[in-house]
Design an enzyme around this catalytic site. Structure first.
Site, PDB file in Angstrom:
ATOM      1  N   ARG A  49      60.516  50.737  44.441  1.00 57.18           N
ATOM      2  CA  ARG A  49      61.323  51.939  44.219  1.00 57.18           C
ATOM      3  C   ARG A  49      61.151  52.962  45.344  1.00 57.18           C
ATOM      4  O   ARG A  49      62.039  53.756  45.601  1.00 57.18           O
ATOM      5  CB  ARG A  49      60.914  52.595  42.899  1.00 57.18           C
ATOM      6  CG  ARG A  49      61.457  51.835  41.718  1.00 57.18           C
ATOM      7  CD  ARG A  49      60.894  52.369  40.424  1.00 57.18           C
ATOM      8  NE  ARG A  49      61.407  51.569  39.329  1.00 57.18           N
ATOM      9  CZ  ARG A  49      62.513  51.858  38.660  1.00 57.18           C
ATOM     10  NH1 ARG A  49      63.221  52.933  38.943  1.00 57.18           N
ATOM     11  NH2 ARG A  49      62.930  51.072  37.690  1.00 57.18           N
ATOM     12  N   LYS A 154      53.683  36.407  33.660  1.00 52.69           N
ATOM     13  CA  LYS A 154      53.485  36.601  32.236  1.00 52.69           C
ATOM     14  C   LYS A 154      53.343  38.105  31.944  1.00 52.69           C
ATOM     15  O   LYS A 154      53.009  38.820  32.874  1.00 52.69           O
ATOM     16  CB  LYS A 154      52.270  35.830  31.741  1.00 52.69           C
ATOM     17  CG  LYS A 154      50.913  36.471  32.095  1.00 52.69           C
ATOM     18  CD  LYS A 154      49.789  35.921  31.285  1.00 52.69           C
ATOM     19  CE  LYS A 154      49.273  36.859  30.236  1.00 52.69           C
ATOM     20  NZ  LYS A 154      48.376  37.912  30.691  1.00 52.69           N
ATOM     21  N   HIS A 184      48.557  32.081  35.500  1.00 51.55           N
ATOM     22  CA  HIS A 184      47.657  31.860  36.647  1.00 51.55           C
ATOM     23  C   HIS A 184      46.522  30.879  36.322  1.00 51.55           C
ATOM     24  O   HIS A 184      45.920  30.304  37.217  1.00 51.55           O
ATOM     25  CB  HIS A 184      47.135  33.191  37.216  1.00 51.55           C
ATOM     26  CG  HIS A 184      45.997  33.798  36.459  1.00 51.55           C
ATOM     27  ND1 HIS A 184      46.182  34.609  35.371  1.00 51.55           N
ATOM     28  CD2 HIS A 184      44.655  33.715  36.633  1.00 51.55           C
ATOM     29  CE1 HIS A 184      44.999  34.992  34.917  1.00 51.55           C
ATOM     30  NE2 HIS A 184      44.053  34.469  35.665  1.00 51.55           N
ATOM     31  N   LYS A 188      44.202  27.448  38.621  1.00 45.36           N
ATOM     32  CA  LYS A 188      42.752  27.314  38.850  1.00 45.36           C
ATOM     33  C   LYS A 188      42.431  25.842  39.090  1.00 45.36           C
ATOM     34  O   LYS A 188      42.858  24.976  38.326  1.00 45.36           O
ATOM     35  CB  LYS A 188      41.974  27.824  37.629  1.00 45.36           C
ATOM     36  CG  LYS A 188      42.053  29.344  37.434  1.00 45.36           C
ATOM     37  CD  LYS A 188      41.224  29.760  36.234  1.00 45.36           C
ATOM     38  CE  LYS A 188      41.478  31.198  35.827  1.00 45.36           C
ATOM     39  NZ  LYS A 188      40.752  32.196  36.586  1.00 45.36           N
ATOM     40  N   GLU A 222      35.109  37.377  28.085  1.00 43.44           N
ATOM     41  CA  GLU A 222      35.114  38.304  29.230  1.00 43.44           C
ATOM     42  C   GLU A 222      34.113  39.421  28.978  1.00 43.44           C
ATOM     43  O   GLU A 222      34.011  39.924  27.853  1.00 43.44           O
ATOM     44  CB  GLU A 222      36.500  38.913  29.401  1.00 43.44           C
ATOM     45  CG  GLU A 222      37.554  37.923  29.809  1.00 43.44           C
ATOM     46  CD  GLU A 222      38.859  38.625  30.094  1.00 43.44           C
ATOM     47  OE1 GLU A 222      39.125  38.902  31.260  1.00 43.44           O
ATOM     48  OE2 GLU A 222      39.588  38.926  29.133  1.00 43.44           O
ATOM     49  N   ASP A 241      47.990  38.360  24.961  1.00 41.66           N
ATOM     50  CA  ASP A 241      47.523  38.474  26.344  1.00 41.66           C
ATOM     51  C   ASP A 241      46.811  37.203  26.825  1.00 41.66           C
ATOM     52  O   ASP A 241      46.928  36.831  27.990  1.00 41.66           O
ATOM     53  CB  ASP A 241      46.551  39.664  26.433  1.00 41.66           C
ATOM     54  CG  ASP A 241      46.121  39.975  27.861  1.00 41.66           C
ATOM     55  OD1 ASP A 241      47.001  40.040  28.730  1.00 41.66           O
ATOM     56  OD2 ASP A 241      44.909  40.150  28.102  1.00 41.66           O
ATOM     57  N   HIS A 246      47.276  31.459  28.365  1.00 41.65           N
ATOM     58  CA  HIS A 246      46.176  30.754  29.044  1.00 41.65           C
ATOM     59  C   HIS A 246      45.479  29.734  28.127  1.00 41.65           C
ATOM     60  O   HIS A 246      45.263  28.587  28.493  1.00 41.65           O
ATOM     61  CB  HIS A 246      45.111  31.737  29.541  1.00 41.65           C
ATOM     62  CG  HIS A 246      45.650  32.841  30.400  1.00 41.65           C
ATOM     63  ND1 HIS A 246      46.686  32.662  31.276  1.00 41.65           N
ATOM     64  CD2 HIS A 246      45.293  34.145  30.521  1.00 41.65           C
ATOM     65  CE1 HIS A 246      46.930  33.814  31.900  1.00 41.65           C
ATOM     66  NE2 HIS A 246      46.105  34.716  31.454  1.00 41.65           N
ATOM     67  N   LYS A 342      37.141  40.347  24.647  1.00 48.02           N
ATOM     68  CA  LYS A 342      36.695  41.229  25.733  1.00 48.02           C
ATOM     69  C   LYS A 342      35.372  41.853  25.312  1.00 48.02           C
ATOM     70  O   LYS A 342      35.041  41.893  24.129  1.00 48.02           O
ATOM     71  CB  LYS A 342      37.746  42.313  25.978  1.00 48.02           C
ATOM     72  CG  LYS A 342      39.067  41.732  26.494  1.00 48.02           C
ATOM     73  CD  LYS A 342      39.755  42.669  27.456  1.00 48.02           C
ATOM     74  CE  LYS A 342      41.085  42.130  27.913  1.00 48.02           C
ATOM     75  NZ  LYS A 342      40.987  41.274  29.110  1.00 48.02           N
ATOM     76  N   LYS A 347      30.980  36.639  31.327  1.00 42.54           N
ATOM     77  CA  LYS A 347      32.255  35.975  31.577  1.00 42.54           C
ATOM     78  C   LYS A 347      32.027  34.468  31.503  1.00 42.54           C
ATOM     79  O   LYS A 347      31.142  33.936  32.175  1.00 42.54           O
ATOM     80  CB  LYS A 347      32.773  36.355  32.963  1.00 42.54           C
ATOM     81  CG  LYS A 347      34.156  35.791  33.246  1.00 42.54           C
ATOM     82  CD  LYS A 347      34.742  36.389  34.519  1.00 42.54           C
ATOM     83  CE  LYS A 347      36.079  35.778  34.875  1.00 42.54           C
ATOM     84  NZ  LYS A 347      37.190  36.237  34.071  1.00 42.54           N
TER      85      LYS A 347
HETATM   86  C1  BG6 Z   1      45.131  38.052  32.405  1.00 38.67           C
HETATM   87  C2  BG6 Z   1      44.985  38.949  31.226  1.00 38.67           C
HETATM   88  O1  BG6 Z   1      46.288  37.257  32.292  1.00 38.67           O
HETATM   89  O2  BG6 Z   1      43.996  37.200  32.502  1.00 38.67           O
HETATM   90  C3  BG6 Z   1      43.714  39.779  31.351  1.00 38.67           C
HETATM   91  O3  BG6 Z   1      46.115  39.804  31.137  1.00 38.67           O
HETATM   92  C4  BG6 Z   1      42.514  38.886  31.558  1.00 38.67           C
HETATM   93  O4  BG6 Z   1      43.518  40.583  30.187  1.00 38.67           O
HETATM   94  C5  BG6 Z   1      42.773  37.905  32.698  1.00 38.67           C
HETATM   95  O5  BG6 Z   1      41.407  39.703  31.880  1.00 38.67           O
HETATM   96  C6  BG6 Z   1      41.667  36.876  32.776  1.00 38.67           C
HETATM   97  O6  BG6 Z   1      41.850  36.075  33.923  1.00 38.67           O
HETATM   98  P1  BG6 Z   1      40.619  35.374  34.642  1.00 38.67           P
HETATM   99  O7  BG6 Z   1      41.258  34.579  35.725  1.00 38.67           O
HETATM  100  O8  BG6 Z   1      39.742  36.491  35.149  1.00 38.67           O
HETATM  101  O9  BG6 Z   1      39.934  34.560  33.605  1.00 38.67           O
END
Ligand code: BG6
Length: 485
Positions: A49, A154, A184, A188, A222, A241, A246, A342, A347
């Site tokens: 923008r 997403k 994503h 991986k 996480e 989310d 995922h 979360k 992690k």
């Molecule tokens: C994202 C989510 O798609 O994936 C986030 O919106 C999350 O909330 C993230 O933290 C986790 O991705 P990764 O690759 O760090 O496991």
């Protein structure tokens, strides 16, 4: 998965001044250029923008972003930013703005002598996807002199109806072969390796079924809380989310049948079959949680409700545990437990395949002998690798078993793993759709979660720094329990 030749192209990033571009796309492009994989192949036209940016100021912005990512363009390739990056504003995203964008695309292609291959990357907030896709279509940009592809991030919709509507409206302008829906996790290396692991190793392939496997548990834990994304996250929650996309991808890859070929549609056909075989989710088999104040890694952290941007008294879940059942010949009766949260202690993304106990309790006359079922632990991050747990006899009498590990760790065998975005960007440039979510797949995944969206389970609090609410214990699979003797 990419394997073919990359043709020269222009990548138009809508939302090119946003966070995704800054944190993920630019660093990934820079690494790919450095490695020579996209060098000389991709010219970027960022669009946002901001009317005050031009090529020069955008290049400065990009330079800063790369420095922040620890990838400052050095003397040897300072040309990268100069030659490959351009900027054009799309202002308020009116039809005339897209006409101007079209002229700029054509000009940039002439300037760089490109053959007219185009990637439109939607790096905009989800609410803006459809408007942008429609404006592109109306401006005649859904096809060009070469190939045209469109990349969508997403979340794709927020329930079955909205996903169907999005698909329907996008398909008015772009065919499914042009659309790359990103999850994503599929980029991986460790997730891709699940496919090879399953289909290149006859040893595991032959036990991958209900006769040998008792349960499958998929965890995405996480440490981080919602942080600066609280405003967005509060309207979404963990189910939308993380679970619908995922985690469901991890489930389908774990459970799918052998594809007829190692090729995009054959693989995606099998993933869709898994989704269609899943029994409707039972809300009594799902637990939602929300983190309260607590300690993570020795530091006090606020509860979800005290995060800036979260609505007062919000009932949004930051934790989900649920049981799903794939009703087919291979998996009938085997629970697939999905768990994510979360503000957990660390992690960790892992898939645990719990095998059955031995058919016969042979060791009844040896009171100290305890047998534990074998387990295969596939760690996707951060300590990527496999562990196969099996029983051995401890030396001497009395007869006693000890669980041991056969281990493989990526970092001991290979160099650093590429970032998911690097893999996905190369695949898009090559036109390989294997790691992208097809329209029927995304709709089936939403269909599966509809019962929980309509009939939301209660939200139980859990202290930050723990593995979730105690109420979830009845859903989870106990670890390392002894088999009955
Ligand atoms: C994202 C989510 O798609 O994936 C986030 O919106 C999350 O909330 C993230 O933290 C986790 O991705 P990764 O690759 O760090 O496991």
């Amino acid at each position: 998965m990419a394997a073919g030749e990359i043709e020269r192209h222009l990548m138009i990033v809508i939302g090119g001044t946003g966070d995704l571009m800054r944190r993920k796309l630019l660093p990934a492009m820079r690494r790919l250029t450095q490695e020579g994989r996209l060098r000389g192949k991709t010219i970027i036209l960022a669009s946002g923008r901001r009317a005050t940016f031009d090529d020069g100021s955008y290049r400065d912005w990009a330079h800063e972003a790369l420095e922040e990512a620890g990838l400052p363009p050095g003397a040897e390739d300072s040309g990268w930013c100069k030659e490959c990056l351009h900027y054009e504003s799309v202002g308020d995203q009116q039809p005339e703005d897209f006409e101007r964008l079209k002229r700029r695309i054509e000009e940039t292609e002439r300037e760089h002598d490109l053959p007219g291959n185009r990637i439109f990357y939607m790096a905009t907030p989800p609410g803006a996807f459809i408007h942008t896709v429609e404006r592109l279509g109306e401006a005649g940009l859904s096809s060009g002199p070469g190939w045209t592809r469109v990349v969508i991030e997403k979340p794709f919709g927020d329930d079955l109806d909205s996903a169907r509507e999005l698909n329907e409206r996008i398909h008015r302008h772009f065919s499914e072969q042009q659309i790359y829906r990103i999850d994503h996790y599929l980029g991986k290396e460790t997730v891709q390796n699940l496919l090879t692991f399953r289909f290149a190793n006859v040893l595991f392939d032959s036990v991958w079924n209900r006769d040998r496997i008792a349960s499958v548990e998929i965890t995405v834990a996480e440490e981080l809380g919602v942080g600066e994304r609280a405003g967005f996250y509060d309207s979404v929650g963990a189910l939308r989310d993380m679970v619908q996309n995922h985690m469901t991808q991890l489930l389908t890859i774990t459970a799918m049948e052998h594809p007829t070929q190692f090729e995009a549609d054959a693989i995606r056909d099998e993933k869709v079959k898994v989704l269609r075989s899943l029994a409707p989710l039972d809300p009594s088999q799902a637990i939602f949680g929300q983190y309260a104040a607590g300690e993570v890694e020795g530091e006090s952290v606020p509860g979800y409700l005290d995060e800036e941007g979260v609505a007062e008294g919000s009932q949004t879940e930051s934790y989900v545990a649920l049981r799903a059942y794939v009703q087919n010949w291979r998996w009938q009766g085997v629970p697939f437990v999905l768990r994510t949260g979360k503000r957990m202690p660390e992690k960790l993304t892992e898939i645990v395949i719990n095998f059955r106990c031995p058919a016969l309790a042979l060791f009844q006359r040896h009171p100290e002998a305890t047998v534990r079922a074998n387990a295969l632990v596939i760690t996707l991050q951060p300590d990527e690798g496999f562990d196969l747990r099996f029983e051995v006899k401890a030396p001497r009498d009395p007869l006693r078993m000890v669980t041991q590990n056969l281990s493989f760790r990526y970092d001991e065998a290979f160099e650093e793993l590429p970032d998911a975005y690097e893999t996905l960007l190369v695949d898009i440039a090559e036109g390989d759709q294997t790691l992208f979510v097809r329209s029927d797949e995304v709709e089936e995944a939403w269909r599966l979660y509809t019962p929980l969206l309509v009939n939301r389970p209660l939200v139980h609090p859990y202290p930050a720094g723990t593995m979730g609410p105690p109420e979830a214990e009845r859903i989870l699979i106990p670890r390392g329990e002894a088999c009955p003797i």
